[in-house]
Design a protein around this motif. Structure first.
Motif, PDB file in Angstrom:
ATOM      1  N   GLY A 132      -8.652  -1.645   7.451  1.00  0.00           N
ATOM      2  CA  GLY A 132      -9.442  -0.881   8.415  1.00  0.00           C
ATOM      3  C   GLY A 132      -8.616  -0.272   9.539  1.00  0.00           C
ATOM      4  N   THR A 133      -9.250   0.668  10.221  1.00  0.00           N
ATOM      5  CA  THR A 133      -8.546   1.444  11.250  1.00  0.00           C
ATOM      6  C   THR A 133      -8.064   0.591  12.415  1.00  0.00           C
ATOM      7  OG1 THR A 133      -9.673   3.502  10.695  1.00  0.00           O
ATOM      8  CG2 THR A 133      -8.847   3.310  12.945  1.00  0.00           C
ATOM      9  N   ASP A 134      -8.907  -0.286  12.941  1.00  0.00           N
ATOM     10  CA  ASP A 134      -8.534  -1.043  14.144  1.00  0.00           C
ATOM     11  C   ASP A 134      -7.342  -1.959  13.886  1.00  0.00           C
ATOM     12  OD1 ASP A 134     -10.554   0.222  15.429  1.00  0.00           O
ATOM     13  OD2 ASP A 134     -11.930  -1.488  15.453  1.00  0.00           O
ATOM     14  N   VAL A 135      -7.383  -2.670  12.772  1.00  0.00           N
ATOM     15  CA  VAL A 135      -6.280  -3.597  12.452  1.00  0.00           C
ATOM     16  C   VAL A 135      -4.999  -2.820  12.182  1.00  0.00           C
ATOM     17  CG1 VAL A 135      -5.424  -5.241  10.731  1.00  0.00           C
ATOM     18  CG2 VAL A 135      -7.745  -5.468  11.649  1.00  0.00           C
TER      19      VAL A 135
ATOM     20  N   ALA B 161       1.941  -1.688   3.507  1.00  0.00           N
ATOM     21  CA  ALA B 161       1.305  -1.412   2.211  1.00  0.00           C
ATOM     22  C   ALA B 161      -0.215  -1.480   2.250  1.00  0.00           C
ATOM     23  CB  ALA B 161       1.828  -2.380   1.163  1.00  0.00           C
ATOM     24  N   TYR B 162      -0.790  -1.917   3.370  1.00  0.00           N
ATOM     25  CA  TYR B 162      -2.248  -1.980   3.493  1.00  0.00           C
ATOM     26  C   TYR B 162      -2.681  -1.021   4.581  1.00  0.00           C
ATOM     27  CZ  TYR B 162      -1.391  -6.239   0.894  1.00  0.00           C
ATOM     28  OH  TYR B 162      -0.964  -7.122  -0.050  1.00  0.00           O
ATOM     29  N   GLY B 163      -3.691  -0.200   4.272  1.00  0.00           N
ATOM     30  CA  GLY B 163      -4.152   0.769   5.247  1.00  0.00           C
ATOM     31  C   GLY B 163      -5.650   0.735   5.412  1.00  0.00           C
TER      32      GLY B 163
ATOM     33  N   GLY C 141      -6.729   8.451   5.070  1.00  0.00           N
ATOM     34  CA  GLY C 141      -7.622   7.505   5.734  1.00  0.00           C
ATOM     35  C   GLY C 141      -6.964   6.753   6.875  1.00  0.00           C
ATOM     36  N   ASN C 142      -5.630   6.777   6.931  1.00  0.00           N
ATOM     37  CA  ASN C 142      -4.899   6.093   8.008  1.00  0.00           C
ATOM     38  C   ASN C 142      -4.756   6.950   9.263  1.00  0.00           C
ATOM     39  OD1 ASN C 142      -4.412   4.054   6.155  1.00  0.00           O
ATOM     40  ND2 ASN C 142      -2.302   4.676   5.732  1.00  0.00           N
TER      41      ASN C 142
END
Ligand SMILES: [Zn+2]
Length: 226
Positions: free
Chosen positions: A83-86, A66-68, A113-114
């Protein structure tokens, strides 16, 4: 039975695990923060139902991520971005974990954004020998964010979560022409209400058609890579 309500024994032997990948981010004044997560989950559910009869062991739709990666929406309250890295690391570890007991993983991405994280995770997992693919929740002619496309989808899927009286147009310039300003100042710099598109004319009937088209597109894409 789907998502979190199954038992271990009930998913043992599953062929394909579908993981919806969404976001928690502002979607204008009229759509909920979880819009991308809800749409990705619906696409995954429908896709799983369509695929199930052709998959040995059947399909299971996992609880959504649910988080991107939503940094472009960060100036709006409610946005929770990792964020992208995580996100890429989370997806890599989820695939490694799932693949200890299933044949194949399909990431169903509901948020543009993902993309970098999803593509990066699939590339790395493929390199490690895992059977993994991703599909977008995409349809031709869609507007970018909290406009007619997403509003129609939500009117079809979760009408109680839509605030129609608050729906208003946002910035309708094509995103490709907005990219420099978006990169510099995020969505708020180009659209004070957070909408990229125009929800005017959205309907549940259109949302039903859009969902079907998204699932058809995902099936076609999976058939190509199968
Ligand atoms: Zn969205």
């Amino acid at each position: 039975m789907q998502h979190v309500q199954v038992t271990s024994a009930e998913v043992a032997g599953t062929g394909v695990v579908l993981v919806p990948v969404g976001s928690t981010e502002q979607h204008g004044p009229h759509l909920p923060l979880g819009t991308d997560t809800l749409v990705a989950t619906a696409v995954a559910d429908t896709l799983a139902a369509r695929l199930a009869s052709d998959v040995a062991g059947g399909c299971w739709v996992a609880p959504p991520v649910a988080y991107g990666s939503s940094g472009e929406h960060q100036s709006f309250p409610g946005t929770l971005s990792v964020g992208t890295d995580v996100l890429r690391t989370v997806l890599v570890e989820l695939v490694r974990s799932a693949r200890t007991w299933c044949d194949r993983v399909v990431l169903v991405n509901g948020h543009g954004g993902n993309l970098e994280a999803v593509r990066g995770a699939v590339e790395q997992m493929t390199y490690e020998g895992h059977r993994v693919d991703w599909v977008p929740c995409a349809v031709a002619g869609a507007d970018a964010h909290a406009g007619r496309t997403e509003t129609s989808l939500m009117l079809h899927l979760h009408p109680d979560a839509v605030r129609p009286a608050l729906a208003e147009p946002g910035c309708t310039t094509p995103v490709r022409d907005l990219l420099p300003a978006l990169r510099a100042g995020g969505v708020a710099a180009v659209s004070p209400n957070g909408v990229l598109g125009d929800p005017t004319g959205a309907s549940a009937a259109e949302g039903e058609r859009l969902l079907a088209a998204m699932v058809d597109g995902a099936l076609a894409r999976l058939a190509v890579v199968a």
